[in-house]
Design a protein around this motif. Structure first.
Motif, PDB file in Angstrom:
ATOM      1  N   LYS A  80       0.834  -1.210   0.000  1.00 28.60           N
ATOM      2  CA  LYS A  80       0.000   0.000   0.000  1.00 28.60           C
ATOM      3  C   LYS A  80       0.860   1.248   0.000  1.00 28.60           C
ATOM      4  CE  LYS A  80      -4.301  -1.108   2.133  1.00 28.60           C
ATOM      5  NZ  LYS A  80      -4.706  -1.653   3.383  1.00 28.60           N
ATOM      6  N   LEU A  81       1.996   1.183   0.740  1.00 30.15           N
ATOM      7  CA  LEU A  81       2.892   2.337   0.820  1.00 30.15           C
ATOM      8  C   LEU A  81       3.846   2.402  -0.377  1.00 30.15           C
ATOM      9  CD1 LEU A  81       3.942   2.289   4.612  1.00 30.15           C
ATOM     10  CD2 LEU A  81       2.154   3.641   3.548  1.00 30.15           C
ATOM     11  N   GLY A  82       3.789   1.375  -1.241  1.00 30.43           N
ATOM     12  CA  GLY A  82       4.691   1.351  -2.401  1.00 30.43           C
ATOM     13  C   GLY A  82       6.106   0.928  -2.040  1.00 30.43           C
ATOM     14  N   ILE A  83       6.247   0.168  -0.954  1.00 32.51           N
ATOM     15  CA  ILE A  83       7.575  -0.284  -0.530  1.00 32.51           C
ATOM     16  C   ILE A  83       7.809  -1.707  -1.047  1.00 32.51           C
ATOM     17  CG2 ILE A  83       9.017  -0.847   1.471  1.00 32.51           C
ATOM     18  CD1 ILE A  83       7.398   1.254   3.060  1.00 32.51           C
ATOM     19  N   LEU A  84       8.884  -1.879  -1.822  1.00 31.36           N
ATOM     20  CA  LEU A  84       9.168  -3.198  -2.381  1.00 31.36           C
ATOM     21  C   LEU A  84      10.125  -3.947  -1.452  1.00 31.36           C
ATOM     22  CD1 LEU A  84       9.683  -2.128  -6.111  1.00 31.36           C
ATOM     23  CD2 LEU A  84       7.636  -3.120  -5.066  1.00 31.36           C
ATOM     24  N   ALA A  85       9.632  -4.342  -0.323  1.00 32.15           N
ATOM     25  CA  ALA A  85      10.464  -5.089   0.622  1.00 32.15           C
ATOM     26  C   ALA A  85       9.620  -6.190   1.234  1.00 32.15           C
ATOM     27  CB  ALA A  85      10.987  -4.166   1.707  1.00 32.15           C
ATOM     28  N   VAL A  86      10.162  -7.415   1.166  1.00 33.92           N
ATOM     29  CA  VAL A  86       9.442  -8.556   1.732  1.00 33.92           C
ATOM     30  C   VAL A  86      10.112  -9.011   3.019  1.00 33.92           C
ATOM     31  CG1 VAL A  86       8.802 -10.965   1.291  1.00 33.92           C
ATOM     32  CG2 VAL A  86       8.599  -9.266  -0.523  1.00 33.92           C
ATOM     33  N   THR A  87      11.438  -8.786   3.102  1.00 35.10           N
ATOM     34  CA  THR A  87      12.154  -9.195   4.313  1.00 35.10           C
ATOM     35  C   THR A  87      12.619  -7.951   5.078  1.00 35.10           C
ATOM     36  OG1 THR A  87      14.325  -9.190   3.262  1.00 35.10           O
ATOM     37  CG2 THR A  87      13.058 -11.252   3.149  1.00 35.10           C
ATOM     38  N   PHE A  88      13.008  -8.192   6.335  1.00 36.68           N
ATOM     39  CA  PHE A  88      13.462  -7.083   7.159  1.00 36.68           C
ATOM     40  C   PHE A  88      14.730  -6.441   6.567  1.00 36.68           C
ATOM     41  CE2 PHE A  88      15.619  -5.134  10.774  1.00 36.68           C
ATOM     42  CZ  PHE A  88      14.596  -4.324  11.238  1.00 36.68           C
TER      43      PHE A  88
END
Ligand code: SF4
Length: 273
Positions: A145-153
């Motif tokens: 939703k925030l447009g952040i392409l991160a799946v892991t920490f």
């Protein structure tokens, strides 16, 4: 598993949103995701609230939450900390000292973050979190939703560091403490806090051995009227070893002074013991 309302943490976002977190990586990840959105908002001239700040100072990891950051009309970056008080008066100097230390540490942390001094390995080491840990699906949806392409920490940390390193934010220019009266909600007063990095680092080096349990605590200065009032409201007063030892020392010093003074007096000698 916990549920966090993130509405208040998002800059100027009136929509409260609940995100379920499944792990420590989720919990910290949620804060970092919100921070990745606050940095560009601040750059764009918006006020941001509840801004997480963290970093290593004098070899120790610090973290906190800044109440408010905004640019004044002249472009000055102002960091404000709001303090609610039950009494309708400004705080005692000893309390003010603690508040002043807090905002000065926040500035040092924030400045290092936007000046690119934060290191990935330090962050992961001190937070003691697993870089390869994937976020739970609610947090992954929130990231999308925030447009952040991160799946892991670890991916999120990389994303945050690149935002911080490429931001054009400067160091905080002004530190402000705002005191609000709790029952009426009215402003009691505002104090600007001076900042001197060398002095602050010296203070931290002095406090750290105590915070780390490496030295005995120092109680209040009983001979300083701005400090000694604290003992009157302290629940540990009766059993306080520091106060007992200091009072004995003060009495002993007083007797020594009397003796010294008497040796200078001409005429009949006074017995002091
Ligand atoms: S009584 Fe002891 S612990 Fe309490 S405020 Fe005084 S010095 Fe500190």
């Amino acid at each position: 598993m916990s549920c966090f309302c993130v509405g208040s943490e998002l800059h100027s976002n009136p929509d409260a949103l609940n995100v379920v977190v499944h792990s420590r990586e989720d919990r910290v990840g949620l804060k970092l995701m919100n921070l990745t959105h606050m940095i560009p908002a601040l750059q764009a001239g918006q006020m941001v609230r509840e801004v997480p700040v963290f970093g290593v100072l004098e070899g120790v990891f610090f973290q906190g939450v800044v109440d408010e950051l905004c640019h004044s009309e002249s472009g000055t970056l102002v960091l404000s900390e709001l303090k609610t008080r039950s009494q309708n008066s400004l705080p005692h100097p000893a309390q003010y000292k603690g508040h002043s230390l807090q905002v000065r540490v926040y500035k040092l942390l924030f400045d290092a973050m936007v000046q690119g001094s934060m290191e990935r390995h330090n962050l992961l080491r001190y937070l003691n979190l697993r870089p390869h840990q994937a976020f739970g699906s609610p947090l992954q949806s929130y990231a999308q939703k925030l447009g952040i392409l991160a799946v892991t920490f670890g991916e999120l940390v990389d994303h945050l560091l690149s935002i911080l390193n490429f931001s054009n934010l400067r160091a905080v220019d002004k530190l402000r403490l705002e005191y609000i009266h709790q029952s009426s909600g009215s402003l009691i007063g505002t104090r600007e806090v001076e900042f001197d990095e060398a002095q602050l680092r010296a203070e931290l080096r002095d406090y750290l051995p105590f915070w780390l349990g490496e030295r005995e605590p120092q109680g209040v200065d009983l001979e300083n009227i701005d400090e000694s009032w604290k003992c009157n409201i302290c629940p540990y007063e009766e059993s306080c070893d520091w106060k007992r030892r200091r009072l004995q020392q003060i009495m002993f010093d007083g007797i020594k002074k009397v003796k010294f003074g008497c040796s200078k007096v001409e005429g009949p000698a006074l017995e002091t013991n």
